[in-house]
Write a protein that holds these residues in place. Structure first.
Motif, PDB file in Angstrom:
ATOM      1  N   UNK A   1       0.830  -1.201   0.000  1.00 18.54           N
ATOM      2  CA  UNK A   1       0.000   0.000   0.000  1.00 18.54           C
ATOM      3  C   UNK A   1       0.866   1.252   0.000  1.00 18.54           C
ATOM      4  N   UNK A   2       2.006   1.209   0.704  1.00 16.94           N
ATOM      5  CA  UNK A   2       2.866   2.394   0.788  1.00 16.94           C
ATOM      6  C   UNK A   2       4.296   1.955   1.060  1.00 16.94           C
ATOM      7  N   UNK A   3       5.251   2.706   0.506  1.00 11.61           N
ATOM      8  CA  UNK A   3       6.664   2.477   0.773  1.00 11.61           C
ATOM      9  C   UNK A   3       7.215   3.598   1.637  1.00 11.61           C
ATOM     10  N   UNK A   4       7.888   3.235   2.711  1.00 12.58           N
ATOM     11  CA  UNK A   4       8.553   4.204   3.571  1.00 12.58           C
ATOM     12  C   UNK A   4      10.044   4.224   3.247  1.00 12.58           C
ATOM     13  N   UNK A   5      10.574   5.396   2.954  1.00 13.79           N
ATOM     14  CA  UNK A   5      12.003   5.524   2.703  1.00 13.79           C
ATOM     15  C   UNK A   5      12.749   5.498   4.026  1.00 13.79           C
TER      16      UNK A   5
END
Length: 402
Positions: A35-39
């Protein structure tokens, strides 16, 4: 091809070998089921809930499980003979309890499982089952190496563990990698620890993945251990995702958490469905009730873990069946109400469907394949549930039939 089976782990490659490989940035188009990528400082961390949803709860259990990579995989085309993935996993251990499965990586080449392995290193999160307190011990990264893949063009999938948080640091190969676009129907599924993976023996053998492969669909798995609690931010997450098929499996967490009573349960389910329907008014939407679980069929929660003499864990229901009259939930009362809600809404919503979870795993199945800890299925049961779902839901006449 080198095939490794857990608990063996991939040996770290020589630095000279690594220097000859192409470094491939890990970008969103390589990752499916996210759903989402965190750097992060070193790479990226996949999430199965968006940041705004994570900010709406302080529950450490949910924070842990949404970042565990159930159903998440890297997918690409390549002629590479060698592929490496450097990862920094966060492993969860429960002191005093046996190690739990869920930490394997699966390599799938052109649709076939070709290798499985574990990351030997990583962070370790120790969770006290009695108090819920936890302690994190930092650890080093680990490089997974898959070799002898052959020079032919192929589609490679690296399925990440369902029971670990996986920080992805670097992808390397000895030939270029091209992301793959998945044009199959998109299936968004939300459920509890059973949908998350529970005691399955690997990431491609949890029941939603077995069903997705059987139905030939593109899965986003929002199975969240302990987290199927009718939280509004989950409904909004499902609402905001692209989806051709949606399923919601509710019941067991609401019972064993003893979180809600029937008076609040009914309007909460209606509101949940209303939210999803705001963006998906005509999408096939399947509401699934709990599978058979004897401890909670007619006994409300809360549920509690207990240690057996052999050191394994068994769950028990600590509620009083007499409290059902005051609105406490059991699996049977939840099934009755979910069926009634779908029937009530059916005239105005013909694409809303109901599936009694006992059709996936019922009393006869329990006699043959009992739940090892009284709550979660074993690997054989995961396969059975996934195959049953494929037959009932994706098969001819089913709500998700192609």
């Amino acid at each position: 091809m080198s095939i490794m089976t857990a608990p063996m782990s991939t040996p770290e490659p020589d630095q000279s070998d690594r220097e000859n490989l192409i470094k491939v940035p890990i970008t969103a188009d390589l990752l499916h089921g996210v759903v989402e990528l965190e750097q992060t400082e070193r790479g990226v961390r996949p999430h199965r809930l968006p940041g705004w949803a994570r900010a709406q709860t302080a529950d450490p259990q949910l924070a842990m499980v949404e970042a565990q990579t159930s159903g998440v995989r890297l997918v690409f085309r390549t002629t590479a003979d060698v592929v490496e993935l450097e990862v920094l996993p966060t492993k969860v251990v429960y002191p005093g309890a046996p190690p739990r499965p869920g930490v394997r990586y699966h390599l799938v080449v052109d649709g076939e499982l070709r290798a499985e392995t574990e990351a030997a290193a990583g962070n370790v999160l120790s969770v006290d089952l009695a108090t819920g307190s936890s302690r994190l011990e930092p650890g080093p990264s680990h490089t997974l190496r898959f070799d002898d893949l052959g020079p032919a063009p192929k589609t490679v999938e690296i399925w990440l563990p369902y029971g670990e948080v996986s920080e992805l640091i670097e992808l390397r190969s000895d030939a270029p990698i091209v992301p793959v676009t998945d044009d199959r129907r998109r299936w968004v599924h939300h459920g509890s620890s059973i949908s998350h993976g529970s005691n399955a023996d690997g990431p491609t053998t949890i029941w939603p993945v077995v069903a997705a492969r059987g139905g030939d669909v593109n899965l986003t798995n929002l199975g969240l251990g302990g987290g199927a609690l009718l939280d509004p931010f989950i409904a909004r997450t499902v609402r905001d995702l692209p989806a051709d098929l949606i399923s919601i499996k509710l019941g067991i967490n609401l019972t064993n958490a003893d979180l809600i009573r029937m008076r609040a349960f009914t309007p909460a389910v209606h509101g949940y469905l209303d939210t999803i329907r705001d963006a998906h008014p005509d999408t096939p939407l399947l509401l699934i009730s709990p599978i058979y679980c004897p401890i909670h069929e007619d006994t409300p929660g809360p549920g509690a873990p207990q240690f057996r003499e052999d050191g394994t864990i068994a769950f028990v229901a600590t509620g009083d069946p007499a409290e059902v009259a005051q609105g406490k939930l059991t699996l049977n009362t939840i099934r009755d109400e979910l069926g009634r809600i779908v029937q009530q809404r059916g005239a105005a919503d013909p694409q809303l469907h109901y599936l009694d979870g006992r059709r996936l795993y019922g009393p006869d199945d329990h006699d043959e394949l009992p739940l090892p800890d009284n709550l979660h299925p074993d690997p054989a049961t995961h396969r059975r549930i996934g195959e049953r779902f494929t037959e009932i839901v994706f098969g001819a006449g089913g709500p998700f039939a192609g």
